[in-house]
Design a protein around this motif. Sequence first.
Motif, PDB file in Angstrom:
ATOM      1  N   SER A 195      -7.304   4.115  -2.495  1.00 60.37           N
ATOM      2  CA  SER A 195      -5.960   3.802  -2.033  1.00 60.37           C
ATOM      3  C   SER A 195      -5.449   4.859  -1.061  1.00 60.37           C
ATOM      4  O   SER A 195      -4.831   4.539  -0.031  1.00 60.37           O
ATOM      5  CB  SER A 195      -5.012   3.694  -3.234  1.00 60.37           C
TER       6      SER A 195
ATOM      7  N   MET B 120     -10.668  -1.181   4.803  1.00 54.21           N
ATOM      8  CA  MET B 120      -9.501  -1.147   3.921  1.00 54.21           C
ATOM      9  C   MET B 120      -9.449  -2.387   3.032  1.00 54.21           C
ATOM     10  O   MET B 120      -9.152  -2.302   1.836  1.00 54.21           O
ATOM     11  CB  MET B 120      -8.221  -1.033   4.759  1.00 54.21           C
TER      12      MET B 120
ATOM     13  N   ASN C 138     -12.106  -2.044   0.399  1.00 51.50           N
ATOM     14  CA  ASN C 138     -11.670  -1.075  -0.605  1.00 51.50           C
ATOM     15  C   ASN C 138     -10.730  -1.717  -1.620  1.00 51.50           C
ATOM     16  O   ASN C 138     -10.791  -1.413  -2.822  1.00 51.50           O
ATOM     17  CB  ASN C 138     -10.960   0.108   0.066  1.00 51.50           C
TER      18      ASN C 138
ATOM     19  N   LEU D 198       0.837  -1.203   0.000  1.00 49.68           N
ATOM     20  CA  LEU D 198       0.000   0.000   0.000  1.00 49.68           C
ATOM     21  C   LEU D 198       0.868   1.247   0.000  1.00 49.68           C
ATOM     22  O   LEU D 198       0.640   2.193  -0.771  1.00 49.68           O
ATOM     23  CB  LEU D 198      -0.915  -0.007   1.227  1.00 49.68           C
TER      24      LEU D 198
ATOM     25  N   ASN E 216      -7.182   4.309   2.234  1.00 53.00           N
ATOM     26  CA  ASN E 216      -6.571   3.222   2.994  1.00 53.00           C
ATOM     27  C   ASN E 216      -5.287   3.668   3.680  1.00 53.00           C
ATOM     28  O   ASN E 216      -5.010   3.293   4.819  1.00 53.00           O
ATOM     29  CB  ASN E 216      -6.287   2.036   2.074  1.00 53.00           C
ATOM     30  N   THR E 217      -4.499   4.474   2.979  1.00 57.32           N
ATOM     31  CA  THR E 217      -3.273   5.014   3.570  1.00 57.32           C
ATOM     32  C   THR E 217      -3.614   5.940   4.739  1.00 57.32           C
ATOM     33  O   THR E 217      -2.961   5.912   5.782  1.00 57.32           O
ATOM     34  CB  THR E 217      -2.458   5.772   2.512  1.00 57.32           C
TER      35      THR E 217
ATOM     36  N   GLU F 186     -15.059   6.714   4.999  1.00 53.81           N
ATOM     37  CA  GLU F 186     -15.310   5.755   3.930  1.00 53.81           C
ATOM     38  C   GLU F 186     -16.352   6.283   2.940  1.00 53.81           C
ATOM     39  O   GLU F 186     -16.260   6.035   1.739  1.00 53.81           O
ATOM     40  CB  GLU F 186     -15.772   4.417   4.508  1.00 53.81           C
TER      41      GLU F 186
ATOM     42  N   ALA G 264      -3.934  -8.718   1.422  1.00 57.65           N
ATOM     43  CA  ALA G 264      -5.076  -8.131   2.123  1.00 57.65           C
ATOM     44  C   ALA G 264      -6.074  -9.209   2.538  1.00 57.65           C
ATOM     45  O   ALA G 264      -6.590  -9.202   3.662  1.00 57.65           O
ATOM     46  CB  ALA G 264      -5.755  -7.088   1.232  1.00 57.65           C
TER      47      ALA G 264
ATOM     48  N   SER H 177      -4.508   3.875   7.712  1.00 48.56           N
ATOM     49  CA  SER H 177      -3.540   2.864   8.142  1.00 48.56           C
ATOM     50  C   SER H 177      -2.899   3.165   9.496  1.00 48.56           C
ATOM     51  O   SER H 177      -2.763   2.267  10.339  1.00 48.56           O
ATOM     52  CB  SER H 177      -2.456   2.667   7.076  1.00 48.56           C
TER      53      SER H 177
END
Length: 223
Positions: free
Chosen positions: A141, A98, A101, A26, A144-145, A188, A64, A148
């Motif tokens: 993406s 995540m 996604n 990621l 998700n970062t 989200e 994932a 994280s």
Amino acid sequence: MEFMEVINYLARWGHYVFGVAWIGLLYYFNFVQGGFAASASDSTKVELFTKLVPTALWYFRWAAMLTFLTGLLLLYFVHHVGLLTSGLLIGGLMATIMFLNVWLVIWPNQKIVIASNESVAGGGEADPGQADAAAKALLASRTNTFLSLPMLFLMGSSAHGVAWMKGDAWNQPGYDFWILLILVLLIEGNALFGKTGPITTVKGVIGSSVVLTIVVMAVLAWL
């Protein structure tokens, strides 16, 4: 050592290994490949998306998947010994979002981008929907970062004895749980229907993730 203890340990070990692979890729996509692709020539981009990206995405999505599956197993063990907390549930929710996604947003849209570049490499035309697909994949993406760092914070603090960061018992959620739940769902919602905004750049997404982690810490510590 009992059989279930062995399974618990192997699940925990696998969760670490697959999680490192997933989050590592990621960060590679967001911090390394994205910047390179933005400044690369059209021919280089075609080669990138036809030769390197498909392989990287294969490891990415299956890392994932395996992280998610071992995480479910660990949640069972944590619940079984009575250590499941609202903080751990929120961290698990972030990780689940995540994971979804990756499989439901990033991968389907990246398939469009890859197919478009394969068409160009074969002498055909680019897919007119490529730009829109790439934008959707980027937003998911980046999200998700963004999630994280607080996700990893919640997993680590909940599982390793940081009592004031664990939150309430999972079956007696307090204000901290509901505030964080709403915050995660709003993030989200933006990933699915909004724009990158402050997480557009690498510095922006790192800074935003750090800020979000501090917010999560504050909510758990004081509510």
